[in-house]
Scaffold this motif. Structure first.
Motif, mmCIF file in Angstrom:
data_model
loop_
_atom_site.group_PDB
_atom_site.id
_atom_site.type_symbol
_atom_site.label_atom_id
_atom_site.label_comp_id
_atom_site.label_asym_id
_atom_site.label_seq_id
_atom_site.Cartn_x
_atom_site.Cartn_y
_atom_site.Cartn_z
ATOM 1 N N LEU A 123 0.843 -1.188 0.000
ATOM 2 C CA LEU A 123 0.000 0.000 0.000
ATOM 3 C C LEU A 123 0.884 1.246 0.000
ATOM 4 O O LEU A 123 2.012 1.216 0.496
ATOM 5 C CB LEU A 123 -0.889 0.031 1.251
ATOM 6 N N SER A 124 0.357 2.317 -0.553
ATOM 7 C CA SER A 124 1.070 3.594 -0.542
ATOM 8 C C SER A 124 0.351 4.567 0.386
ATOM 9 O O SER A 124 -0.873 4.680 0.346
ATOM 10 C CB SER A 124 1.142 4.186 -1.952
ATOM 11 N N LEU A 177 4.318 1.798 1.913
ATOM 12 C CA LEU A 177 5.318 2.731 1.390
ATOM 13 C C LEU A 177 4.894 4.148 1.764
ATOM 14 O O LEU A 177 3.775 4.570 1.469
ATOM 15 C CB LEU A 177 5.417 2.618 -0.133
ATOM 16 N N LEU A 178 5.774 4.886 2.417
ATOM 17 C CA LEU A 178 5.457 6.240 2.887
ATOM 18 C C LEU A 178 6.035 7.290 1.951
ATOM 19 O O LEU A 178 7.215 7.246 1.592
ATOM 20 C CB LEU A 178 6.010 6.442 4.298
ATOM 21 N N SER A 179 5.188 8.252 1.563
ATOM 22 C CA SER A 179 5.628 9.380 0.740
ATOM 23 C C SER A 179 5.155 10.678 1.387
ATOM 24 O O SER A 179 4.070 10.738 1.960
ATOM 25 C CB SER A 179 5.049 9.276 -0.677
ATOM 26 N N ASN A 180 5.977 11.726 1.286
ATOM 27 C CA ASN A 180 5.682 13.020 1.889
ATOM 28 C C ASN A 180 5.571 14.071 0.793
ATOM 29 O O ASN A 180 6.567 14.431 0.167
ATOM 30 C CB ASN A 180 6.793 13.389 2.879
ATOM 31 N N SER A 181 4.362 14.589 0.556
ATOM 32 C CA SER A 181 4.170 15.543 -0.541
ATOM 33 C C SER A 181 4.617 16.951 -0.190
ATOM 34 O O SER A 181 4.760 17.805 -1.062
ATOM 35 C CB SER A 181 2.698 15.576 -0.970
ATOM 36 N N ASP A 182 4.829 17.226 1.111
ATOM 37 C CA ASP A 182 5.304 18.544 1.533
ATOM 38 C C ASP A 182 4.312 19.646 1.155
ATOM 39 O O ASP A 182 4.723 20.762 0.818
ATOM 40 C CB ASP A 182 6.668 18.833 0.915
ATOM 41 N N GLU A 183 3.021 19.331 1.165
ATOM 42 C CA GLU A 183 1.952 20.265 0.787
ATOM 43 C C GLU A 183 2.114 20.755 -0.653
ATOM 44 O O GLU A 183 1.630 21.831 -1.024
ATOM 45 C CB GLU A 183 1.901 21.475 1.737
#
Length: 336
Positions: free
Chosen positions: A62-63, A93-99
């Motif tokens: 999963l993302s 899986l971790l992703s950070n869009s940073d707003e």
């Protein structure tokens, strides 16, 4: 939506040949490989769609896309999501869009090309509609957390932004405050709009007219409130607010620090209430009056809904879970 059969037809080859080119498996003539690759490029084909159309087994991956990993709220959301995913035999899986919509789009493209079973996402804002429609187009299940996007139908886990804000503003009014400022997040984010609406309506129901010059929109990220606080403090005494509603934990902490730097005390000179509960900060005083959200449950329940959607075990219709915050009254809003 383009499929491997469209590519096979255009290239005059079998779908199995296209699959071999995409997955770099089996024997394919170099001339045929180049021809297929060129058509894939022309049609802007996303390889993961091939995996789905060929019924390749689930990845059990999963993302999770969140907007700010440095925010304690999203850190706990991620922990809840990870715990539930592991419990149900999935990896996360971790992703950070940073707003950032640009970073969010990059992660969505990565998801499409690498292949995951589903996505748990806190959208960067209303502009995320484009990315969510891409997921819908490629039949990738997703669940929204914390924020909604107009025009997108999906499962969602979010907080009761209106009720939490209403209770905070009612509390601050009960403390005798009549001039109350709002330092809010961007208006293109659903949570910010809900908190502003509750702020305005609660003031009006109490016979207080909201003042536009006391209402501001800034980023939900750190280190953005200082200039706004300076403007508020510089107002003439009769126009200056005696209390501030900070729409998230970062804004609240930055507001208290800015007031200190200006020689102002909390709550003696300015009372503060905020949405979300910041992590304990060494030497930080006073403790904040907050609407604390069950952040861990956002991730935990979000993953549960997502896996139910992936495995087709839940109800056919979309589910909307609204989690109530808890109001914690502390020193930042009470004198004496």
């Amino acid at each position: 939506m383009v499929t491997i059969y469209d590519i096979a037809k255009r290239a005059n080859v079998s779908s199995m040949t296209v699959s071999r080119v995409i997955n770099n498996s089996g024997t394919v003539k170099e001339e045929t490989r180049k021809k297929v690759e060129q058509i894939i490029k022309e049609l802007n084909y996303i390889p993961n769609s091939a995996a789905r159309s060929l019924n390749i087994k689930e990845t059990k991956i999963l993302s999770l896309i969140i907007t700010d990993i440095t925010n304690p709220f999203f850190t706990k959301v991620a922990r809840g999501a990870e715990d539930k995913a592991k419990q149900m035999g999935y990896r996360l899986l971790l992703s950070n869009s940073d707003e950032s919509l640009e970073k969010e789009s990059e992660y969505i493209n990565m998801i499409l090309s690498s292949g995951v079973d589903g996505v748990l996402i806190a959208p960067s804002g209303d502009q995320s509609k484009k990315n969510l429609r891409t997921l819908i187009k490629h039949r990738i299940p997703f669940v929204l957390i914390d924020r909604e996007v107009d025009g997108i139908q999906s499962d969602v886990v979010m907080g009761d932004n209106f009720d939490g804000t209403r209770k905070l503003i009612e509390h601050i009014i009960q403390q005798g405050h009549r001039k109350i400022a709002l330092i809010n997040g961007p208006s293109n984010i659903s949570t910010a709009r809900a908190r502003e609406k509750a702020f305005i309506e609660t003031l009006q129901l109490s016979g207080i007219q909201p003042e536009e010059n006391l209402m501001y929109n800034i980023s939900f990220k750190q280190n953005n409130a200082e200039k706004i606080v300076e403007k508020l403090v510089s107002l003439k005494k009769a126009e200056r607010p005696t209390a501030i509603f900070a729409a998230n934990n970062f804004i609240a902490v930055d507001t208290v620090k800015a007031l200190r730097d200006l020689g102002k005390s909390v709550p003696e000179d300015m009372a503060i209430v905020c949405f979300d509960d910041p992590e304990p900060i060494p030497g930080f005083n006073p403790f904040l009056t907050v609407a604390a959200q069950p952040d861990y449950n956002f991730g935990y329940l979000g993953v549960q809904l997502l896996i139910e959607r992936i495995e087709k075990k839940g109800p056919q219709g979309f589910q909307r879970i609204v989690l109530p915050p808890e109001i914690h009254i502390s020193k930042s809003s009470i004198k004496g």
